[in-house]
Scaffold this active site. Structure first.
Site, short mmCIF file in Angstrom:
data_model
loop_
_atom_site.label_atom_id
_atom_site.label_comp_id
_atom_site.label_asym_id
_atom_site.label_seq_id
_atom_site.Cartn_x
_atom_site.Cartn_y
_atom_site.Cartn_z
N ILE A 35 0.85 -1.20 0.00
CA ILE A 35 0.00 0.00 0.00
C ILE A 35 0.88 1.24 0.00
O ILE A 35 1.62 1.49 0.96
CB ILE A 35 -0.93 -0.01 1.25
CG1 ILE A 35 -1.94 -1.15 1.11
CG2 ILE A 35 -1.64 1.34 1.41
CD1 ILE A 35 -2.78 -1.37 2.36
N ASP A 36 0.85 2.00 -1.10
CA ASP A 36 1.62 3.23 -1.17
C ASP A 36 0.72 4.41 -0.77
O ASP A 36 -0.44 4.22 -0.39
CB ASP A 36 2.28 3.42 -2.54
CG ASP A 36 1.27 3.63 -3.66
OD1 ASP A 36 0.11 4.01 -3.39
OD2 ASP A 36 1.64 3.42 -4.83
N SER A 37 1.26 5.63 -0.90
CA SER A 37 0.51 6.77 -0.36
C SER A 37 -0.79 7.02 -1.13
O SER A 37 -1.80 7.41 -0.54
CB SER A 37 1.39 8.04 -0.36
OG SER A 37 1.67 8.41 -1.68
N HIS B 261 4.95 5.78 -11.45
CA HIS B 261 3.74 5.83 -10.64
C HIS B 261 2.94 7.05 -11.06
O HIS B 261 3.52 8.05 -11.47
CB HIS B 261 4.14 5.94 -9.16
CG HIS B 261 2.99 5.77 -8.20
ND1 HIS B 261 2.09 6.77 -7.93
CD2 HIS B 261 2.61 4.70 -7.43
CE1 HIS B 261 1.19 6.33 -7.04
NE2 HIS B 261 1.48 5.09 -6.73
#
Lengths: 87, 402
Positions: A35-37, B261
């Site tokens: 889980i990233d930001s 990302h």
């Protein structure tokens, strides 16, 4: 902490992150779950909807694992029912 | 290849209604950040922004003209008018036919769209205003500039989130450099202060509850801004031949994609864009004296940008002066790089490096000379202007003292 509340939090995390529910436990670290930001921000959004609460930015800055997230939600749900009772 | 000069500059933003006011605010380190008035903020987790204070179209456009333009397009034309006047260019039929207009915008006229959608979704009306589409389109700024001056050359808009204006200016620079156009009007414009857009930013949890403190340990996120900055670019020789004032030269443009990302920045991607601009400008790292940083004051950007600068500049990073003027004019998204390119050009021209305002506390992860709070007198020959967008699309401009 109530089992019901933490089960609902786990389910929100699993649904939002699209991972099997059984991979999420109360002892999971966000990093373990990948889980990233941005994932975390989506989970917070889903939790706000699930529990009908507003989660302030300051409350979430230091949250790094599922247990902290459950504790935070529990606090906000309790605060909500307190203020409802007062009214 | 031709050298390219900035001969005209114009702006409207939280720091002022023209370039002189903008320059003065930067020199004084005076932020234009305060409570947002354009929309009702009572239901919002943040309340501050960098707005154009008390803006009305009236000194700039008659009512019927303004009916056709979202606020962001009005800003674009206002800034372009000042830039063109400042350049002292005399239009000829040939110049009008070959001049380029390249603008950047991230959200375009989404505030107009927001109003229209409010009418149908919330108020239950059965129709939206017929100008919703032409006011919303992100190219409206470029289109209105073309109509303002009668410019009929290559004109388009680039939308790469927070890098939009840098990609636009860089493209315009290359077109003038390569002889495609003998003049370009370029920059960016943005006006994102509508309820729906602000709610979307609130949901991302990247907006500061107080102010913008880039590179400061106690930074709490970005502050949204609005406005526009526009430039007139010309071949240096032609500009000198007609006796034009040269504010600065643009000498390089570098781009990269993080491929990493959709929101998280990558130091490697940012570094590749800076290396690309140095290569394009044929500069060694040691020749650069100042960087106008992307410096959003989010937890993620500032340490990542610091690492990227260190990786590109090595030991020279400790001799570089760096500042984020977002601390004063806010993050104006698709106009951000235009405001910052202007701040960079002014720094070179006037010999005054703008500070990073609102700076409280050094952060070991951002251990560069960030010119805290006080502008600094310094003669710098070459400077970079960094822009790193959501989506990982990076653009860096290199400028030289004129």
């Amino acid at each position: 902490m109530s089992d019901d509340l933490s089960q609902r939090v786990l389910k929100v995390i699993a649904t939002s992150k699209r991972i099997p529910l059984e991979t999420v436990t109360i002892d999971s670290e966000f990093e373990q779950l990948g889980i990233d930001s941005m994932d975390a921000v989506e989970i917070l959004f889903a939790l706000e909807n699930e529990f009908d609460i507003n989660i302030p930015d300051d409350e979430v800055r230091s949250v790094r694992n599922v247990r902290q997230m459950c504790e935070g939600v529990e606090k906000l749900v309790a605060a909500k029912s307190d203020s409802a009772a007062k009214q | 290849m031709r050298r390219v000069a900035i001969t005209g500059m114009g702006t409207i933003c939280a720091l002022g209604r023209n370039t002189a006011e903008f320059a003065e605010a930067l020199r004084e380190g005076r932020p234009g950040i305060g409570p947002i008035h354009s929309t009702d903020m009572t239901m919002m987790r943040f309340s501050n922004g960098a707005e154009v204070k008390d803006y009305s179209h009236q000194p700039y456009f008659d009512d019927r003209h303004a009916d056709f333009m979202d606020r962001f397009a009005q800003f674009a034309v206002i800034a372009a008018r000042e830039a063109v006047t400042d350049s002292g260019i005399q239009w000829t039929p040939e110049l009008l036919e070959t001049s380029a207009i390249i603008t950047g915008s991230c959200v375009g006229g989404q505030s107009t769209e927001d109003t229209g959608f409010h009418d149908v979704y919330k108020l239950g009306q059965n129709r939206v205003h017929p100008l919703t589409i032409p006011k919303t389109m992100a190219n409206a700024g470029a289109s209105h500039i073309s109509m303002e001056f009668g410019i009929t050359g290559p004109s388009f808009t680039i939308s790469t989130a927070c890098s939009s204006a840098a990609h636009a200016i860089g493209q315009a620079y290359w077109m003038v450099r390569n002889g495609v156009s003998d003049l370009a009007i370029t920059g960016g414009s943005e006006a994102p202060f509508s309820f729906g857009i602000l709610k979307a930013w609130e949901a991302m949890r990247v907006v500061s509850p107080d102010t913008c403190r880039p590179f400061s340990k106690d930074r709490r996120g970005m502050i949204l801004g609005e406005g526009s900055a526009m430039f007139v670019l010309e071949p240096l020789e032609a500009a000198q031949a007609r006796g034009a004032h040269i504010h600065a030269e643009i000498v390089g443009f570098g781009m990269s994609a993080d491929a990493c990302h959709i929101t998280q920045p990558s130091a490697e991607g940012a570094a590749r864009a800076m290396r690309a601009v140095l290569k394009d400008a044929k500069l060694s790292p040691e020749q650069v004296g100042y960087i106008n940083a992307h410096g959003t004051a989010t937890p993620a950007n500032d340490p990542t940008e610091t690492a990227a600068i260190r990786s590109v500049f090595g030991p020279h990073a400790d001799k570089l002066a760096i500042s984020s003027t977002k601390s004063m004019h806010g993050h104006a998204l698709g106009a951000a790089a235009a405001l910052e390119c202007m701040a960079t050009a002014l720094a070179l021209r006037d010999g005054v490096l703008p500070p990073t305002a609102n700076f409280n506390q050094p952060d070991p992860q951002c251990d560069l000379d960030v010119i805290p709070n006080q502008a600094r007198a310094a003669q710098v020959e070459y400077a970079l202007c960094n822009s790193f967008a959501f989506g990982g699309l990076n653009a860096v401009l290199a400028l030289r003292k004129g």
